[in-house]
Write an enzyme that holds these catalytic residues in place. Structure first.
Site, PDB file in Angstrom:
ATOM      1  N   SER A 178       0.774  -1.334  -0.048  1.00  0.00           N
ATOM      2  CA  SER A 178      -0.091  -0.004  -0.108  1.00  0.00           C
ATOM      3  C   SER A 178       0.890   1.227   0.084  1.00  0.00           C
ATOM      4  O   SER A 178       0.450   2.233  -0.499  1.00  0.00           O
ATOM      5  CB  SER A 178      -0.889   0.067   1.211  1.00  0.00           C
ATOM      6  OG  SER A 178      -0.126  -0.143   2.444  1.00  0.00           O
ATOM      7  N   HIS A 206      -5.407  -2.876  -2.881  1.00  0.00           N
ATOM      8  CA  HIS A 206      -5.060  -1.876  -4.085  1.00  0.00           C
ATOM      9  C   HIS A 206      -5.108  -2.434  -5.520  1.00  0.00           C
ATOM     10  O   HIS A 206      -4.606  -1.958  -6.260  1.00  0.00           O
ATOM     11  CB  HIS A 206      -3.628  -1.245  -3.840  1.00  0.00           C
ATOM     12  CG  HIS A 206      -3.840  -0.502  -2.314  1.00  0.00           C
ATOM     13  ND1 HIS A 206      -4.310   0.758  -2.568  1.00  0.00           N
ATOM     14  CD2 HIS A 206      -3.348  -0.835  -1.293  1.00  0.00           C
ATOM     15  CE1 HIS A 206      -4.183   1.090  -0.887  1.00  0.00           C
ATOM     16  NE2 HIS A 206      -3.823   0.046  -0.342  1.00  0.00           N
ATOM     17  N   LYS A 238     -11.791   1.396  -2.126  1.00  0.00           N
ATOM     18  CA  LYS A 238     -10.728   1.996  -2.921  1.00  0.00           C
ATOM     19  C   LYS A 238     -11.162   2.020  -4.346  1.00  0.00           C
ATOM     20  O   LYS A 238     -11.967   2.848  -4.629  1.00  0.00           O
ATOM     21  CB  LYS A 238      -9.652   1.367  -2.929  1.00  0.00           C
ATOM     22  CG  LYS A 238      -8.894   1.613  -1.415  1.00  0.00           C
ATOM     23  CD  LYS A 238      -7.847   0.772  -0.708  1.00  0.00           C
ATOM     24  CE  LYS A 238      -7.365   1.260   0.429  1.00  0.00           C
ATOM     25  NZ  LYS A 238      -6.982   0.209   1.436  1.00  0.00           N
TER      26      LYS A 238
END
Ligand SMILES: *Cc1c(COP(=O)(O)O)cnc(C)c1O
Length: 386
Positions: A178, A206, A238
């Site tokens: 990250s 991610h 996200k």
């Protein structure tokens, strides 16, 4: 104890480690209004630009009319709505897994999964740069923890062969790291797990939405399937642009989590309208592959430009493109200078990253334009020369 807090806060200010929040007065976007002014932002995790997508908002509103706001209780009591249920089925199908289970946040999913499956007789092998929630999850589980140097597969292999064969072994890693944006070598991890009779768990917060043609993240990127990565965590805050998280795995894994995972059982279900909105963002995420293509082209443009400026870059092909600065003082000063020029990039400092590696964590969204990336490059050049 409380009397000492003021002193400790002062100390963190002198060490340039003090953190403060900026107030957002607009939707999340590449040009949000922050502390009363419009800025060009390169620090959101809304990688595909879905957090403020009209179709996602529309579904959210419609579901709020139908289901209200709060879900009222935990999933096992009376909070598990038809929207939650449908989203779980759709996520399982999207990821090619037998089942998926929703959690209220990614942090809780990691705590909930690891603490349900591991105990004092387990061994957890973790990359040193794993996300804080995975490190906390291992602590909470009381397992024996073995942290290996970042992506050092040789070291991990050695440690696994030295271990007590009676113990349950878990290898746990971020899919995309990250704070660095690089990928874990999932293909090698799969082999090491098989060879050493260990269970592999990947947190792809991610990677999902960003990597792979369909956006299935690291498993698609490495051409793997859900049997090879039997426990996979994805987050919805996200690339999905909503909130919450999910775990995919076998029927038995998911049923076990429903029975035993405290982070699942002892918390209120996410609002049904969030689940409904996420169903729409899942469709957009899967269908609109142009968002991933656009993102990759912006990333290449940035990497080319920034290396011409002479900055040190990490080997990352994802939306996360940090520039390592070193000292917290310098990273913070740069971030402040950038903000004076209306560019928002946060300085990430220890303990989030190791000592001496404070950085500007630059992230890209599919909704950035080429002109905005050029502007970022020009201003980065200006502020670092000044
Ligand atoms: C953001 C993140 C989480 C936490 O997810 P939330 O839904 O924001 O709680 C977990 N793992 C990784 C790797 C993350 O980057």
């Amino acid at each position: 104890m409380l009397d000492k807090l003021g002193l400790q806060l002062e100390l963190s200010k002198t060490e340039h480690l003090y953190r403060s929040r900026k107030v957002l007065e607009s939707p999340q976007s590449v040009e949000p209004i922050i502390n009363g002014k419009k800025v060009l932002s390169f620090c959101s995790n809304d990688y595909l630009g879905l957090a403020n997508h009209p179709d996602v908002i529309q579904c959210f509103k419609k579901a709020a009319d139908q289901y209200g706001v709060g879900s009222g209780s935990a999933h096992l009591v009376s909070g598990h709505s038809a929207e939650h249920h449908a989203l779980e089925e759709e996520l399982a199908e999207f990821m090619g897994a037998e089942r998926a289970l929703l959690f209220s946040t990614g942090y809780m999913a990691n705590l909930g999964v690891v603490s349900a499956l591991c105990d004092r007789h387990s061994e957890i092998y973790e990359d040193k740069l794993n996300h804080a929630s995975l490190l906390d999850a291992a602590l909470l589980s009381r397992a024996r923890r073995i942290r290996f140097p970042h992506v050092d597969m040789e070291h991990l292999g050695k440690r696994l062969t030295q271990s007590n064969s009676e113990n349950n072994k878990f290898i746990i890693t971020d899919g995309v790291f990250s704070m660095d944006g690089d990928l874990a070598p999932i293909d090698t991890l799969v082999k090491l797990a098989n060879k050493n009779n260990a269970t592999l768990m990947v947190d792809d917060a991610h990677g999902i939405g960003v990597l792979g043609e369909k956006g299935r993240g690291v498993i698609e990127h490495f051409n793997l399937d859900n049997k090879q990565v039997p426990i996979l965590v994805g987050t919805l805050g996200k690339a999905f642009g909503t909130a919450g998280a999910f775990v995919t795995g076998s029927e038995d894994l998911i049923e076990t989590l429903i029975q035993k995972s405290r982070g699942y059982i002892f918390t209120t279900a996410m609002p049904a309208a969030v689940a409904a909105a996420t169903r729409t963002s899942l469709q957009l995420l899967e269908k609109e592959s142009w968002r991933r293509e656009k993102l990759q082209s912006l990333i290449s443009q940035f990497r080319k430009g920034v290396s011409e400026l002479g900055f040190e870059l990490i080997d990352s092909m994802t939306s996360i493109q940090p520039i390592i600065i070193g000292s917290s003082e310098k990273a913070l000063a740069l971030s402040e200078k950038l903000l004076e020029k209306n560019i928002l990039i946060s300085a990430i400092r220890p303990p989030t990253v190791p000592e001496g590696t404070a950085r500007l964590r630059i992230t890209f969204s599919a909704t950035h334009t080429e002109e905005q990336v050029d502007k970022l490059l020009a201003i980065l050049n200006e502020v670092t020369i000044e």
